[in-house]
Design an enzyme around this catalytic site. Structure first.
Site, mmCIF file in Angstrom:
data_model
loop_
_atom_site.group_PDB
_atom_site.id
_atom_site.type_symbol
_atom_site.label_atom_id
_atom_site.label_comp_id
_atom_site.label_asym_id
_atom_site.label_seq_id
_atom_site.Cartn_x
_atom_site.Cartn_y
_atom_site.Cartn_z
ATOM 1 N N GLY A 360 -7.491 11.954 11.608
ATOM 2 C CA GLY A 360 -6.462 13.060 12.822
ATOM 3 C C GLY A 360 -5.504 14.496 11.980
ATOM 4 N N GLY A 383 -11.080 7.611 13.806
ATOM 5 C CA GLY A 383 -11.399 6.495 13.393
ATOM 6 C C GLY A 383 -12.477 6.028 13.174
HETATM 7 P P1 ADP Z 1 -5.117 9.744 9.670
HETATM 8 O O1 ADP Z 1 -4.850 10.248 11.091
HETATM 9 O O2 ADP Z 1 -5.278 11.107 8.917
HETATM 10 O O3 ADP Z 1 -6.027 8.757 9.407
HETATM 11 P P2 ADP Z 1 -2.323 8.495 9.353
HETATM 12 O O4 ADP Z 1 -2.519 7.759 11.100
HETATM 13 O O5 ADP Z 1 -2.589 7.078 8.740
HETATM 14 O O6 ADP Z 1 -2.846 9.694 9.408
HETATM 15 O O7 ADP Z 1 -1.223 8.725 8.872
HETATM 16 C C1 ADP Z 1 -0.720 9.997 9.214
HETATM 17 C C2 ADP Z 1 1.097 9.999 9.848
HETATM 18 O O8 ADP Z 1 1.381 9.125 8.737
HETATM 19 C C3 ADP Z 1 1.844 10.871 9.832
HETATM 20 O O9 ADP Z 1 2.139 11.137 11.208
HETATM 21 C C4 ADP Z 1 2.568 11.054 8.478
HETATM 22 O O10 ADP Z 1 4.162 11.878 9.359
HETATM 23 C C5 ADP Z 1 2.785 9.258 7.940
HETATM 24 N N1 ADP Z 1 3.736 9.175 7.055
HETATM 25 C C6 ADP Z 1 3.188 9.902 5.936
HETATM 26 N N2 ADP Z 1 3.866 9.339 4.944
HETATM 27 C C7 ADP Z 1 5.329 8.780 5.517
HETATM 28 C C8 ADP Z 1 6.510 7.859 4.692
HETATM 29 N N3 ADP Z 1 6.184 8.305 3.608
HETATM 30 N N4 ADP Z 1 7.031 7.565 5.639
HETATM 31 C C9 ADP Z 1 6.908 7.448 6.882
HETATM 32 N N5 ADP Z 1 5.939 7.684 7.112
HETATM 33 C C10 ADP Z 1 4.439 8.398 6.796
HETATM 34 MG MG MG Z 2 -3.580 9.644 12.328
#
Ligand code: ADP
Ligand code: MG
Length: 407
Positions: A360, A383
């Site tokens: 997402g 997910g």
């Molecule tokens: P996706 O939804 O694409 O699978 P995630 O939910 O795993 O992605 O991660 C997204 C979150 O990770 C974002 O809100 C982002 O702010 C956070 N994030 C990325 N890098 C960092 C960091 N270095 N420190 C803290 N949060 C991080």
């Molecule tokens: Mg996410």
């Protein structure tokens, strides 16, 4: 191999014009009051619905919206979705304030061929998330065939994704994936089983913990696995590096060490980072080599050296899978790394590579970077796409009719 909409609608297929087709869609769209702020999920199911309408199906649409906790809640009504479908003017659409039972059955009985009826939010009934067989049977009474485009909920066995298609198959109907479902499975499936090489995956986001299975599944399949985001911090700790006040998962350091051992040179970590004394929209960031993070600093993004490194690896790839932002891209001081990766992914896609974005926040990042329409495939399932990439089967796919391979 699962049967698809093409098989259902083929000249020698079981579909007859005027048949009632229950279509499980993912109309779980973001709302502000009762207006839809982003109709992408609805738009992406339109090809399936138009196909069915053109063939004279009597379409009954089922979807959840939000988490209304098994009881009617006006905040989560699908009425705005019905209004949006009406404005598209592709086929007649009516809305039914019931989700199941006699009122729904009555409304279904008056649907004309080539028209659609949207039933109210499936999660207004407790039987939905409980995967209640009686609820599935209630819907199946008036359903001849079942089509699903709801890839985003395919990792959950709910009444509308499992009990209903099961009941439809039991009474002799078919349960098949729609065009969007087929596209999701084709892109993600091909990446896992027969990727064009080099195959490069790039993973980021907040936590390793939720994505260990994805790393485990992708590591042996990819030519390179690039790691960014807070996830990288835990790997830095495993290397004995200072990570200051960064987000780290101490209980995953051991796992990270093991992955580093097994991954060898195919596991690629950032060489530098963007750090600041705190992660905030007005933070004063600086670039630091990964060995030069101070104890009072937090890592918020990948640094410029890493952006170049990741970019060149992505441009060499014939297949790219990207999940997880490289930094806290929601805040301008820490957004550049994610946007650089989004741009490199789009460039790889422009050059003819297959680029798949799942998750997402990653999809939102591609959108925010303005490159979404250049990416080969942005998965609609957060997910579900992660479960699939982790090599797990999806209940909402397993339940579909078998035997498409012979055609
Ligand atoms: P996706 O939804 O694409 O699978 P995630 O939910 O795993 O992605 O991660 C997204 C979150 O990770 C974002 O809100 C982002 O702010 C956070 N994030 C990325 N890098 C960092 C960091 N270095 N420190 C803290 N949060 C991080
Ligand atoms: Mg996410």
């Amino acid at each position: 191999m699962k049967k698809t909409l093409d098989h259902l609608l083929a000249p020698d297929g079981p579909f007859e014009p005027g048949a009632t087709v229950a279509v499980r869609v993912d109309f779980n769209v973001p709302l502000s009051g009762d207006s839809i702020t982003d109709p992408t999920r609805i738009d992406r199911s339109m090809p399936t619905l138009e196909r069915l309408a053109d063939r004279g199906a009597r379409i009954v649409l089922l979807s959840h919206l939000g988490r209304p906790d098994g009881a009617p809640d006006p905040e989560y009504s699908l009425a705005p979705v019905a209004r949006y479908l009406t404005t598209l003017d592709r086929f007649p659409v009516r809305f039914c304030t019931a989700t199941a039972g006699p009122d729904a059955a009555d409304a279904v009985a008056s649907v004309d061929p080539g028209s659609a009826l949207l039933l109210e939010n499936t999660r207004f009934l407790p039987g939905e998330t409980a995967n209640d067989a009686d609820l599935g049977a209630d819907w199946a009474v008036w359903t001849d065939h079942y089509v699903t485009d709801a890839f985003g909920t395919a990792h959950r066995a709910h009444a509308s994704t499992d009990a209903l298609p099961r009941a439809v198959r039991e009474k002799g109907g078919w349960a098949v994936g729609g065009l969007l479902m087929e596209r999701e499975l084709r892109f993600l499936g091909n990446a896992l089983t027969e990727p064009e090489r080099p195959f490069v995956a790039i993973l980021g986001g907040a936590k390793i913990s939720g994505k260990i299975d994805v790393i485990e599944s992708l590591l042996p399949r990819t030519d390179a696995l690039l790691i960014g985001g807070a996830m990288a911090n835990t790997f830095f700790q495993a290397l004995g590096l200072e990570t200051g006040t960064s987000l780290v998962e101490p209980d995953r350091v051991e796992v990270a060490r093991d992955l580093l051992d097994r991954g060898g040179s195919s596991l690629v970590l950032p060489v530098d980072c963007v750090v600041a004394d705190r992660i905030a929209p007005d933070a004063q960031p600086r670039n630091a080599a990964r060995a030069e993070v101070r104890p009072d600093e937090s890592i918020g993004d990948i640094g410029p050296g890493t952006r170049d490194l990741f970019r060149s690896r992505l441009l060499e790839a014939a297949t790219v899978v990207w999940n997880g932002p490289m930094g806290v891209f929601e805040m301008p001081p820490f957004a550049d790394g994610t946007f650089a990766v989004a741009e490199a992914a789009a460039e790889a896609s422009d050059r003819g590579s297959t680029v798949i974005v799942g998750g997402g926040d990653s999809a939102a990042a591609a959108e925010a970077a303005g490159v979404a329409d250049r990416i080969t495939h942005i998965s609609t399932g957060g997910g579900a796409s992660l479960e699939y990439l982790a090599g797990r089967s999806l209940p909402g796919v397993d339940v579909l009719s078998d035997g498409g391979a012979d055609r």
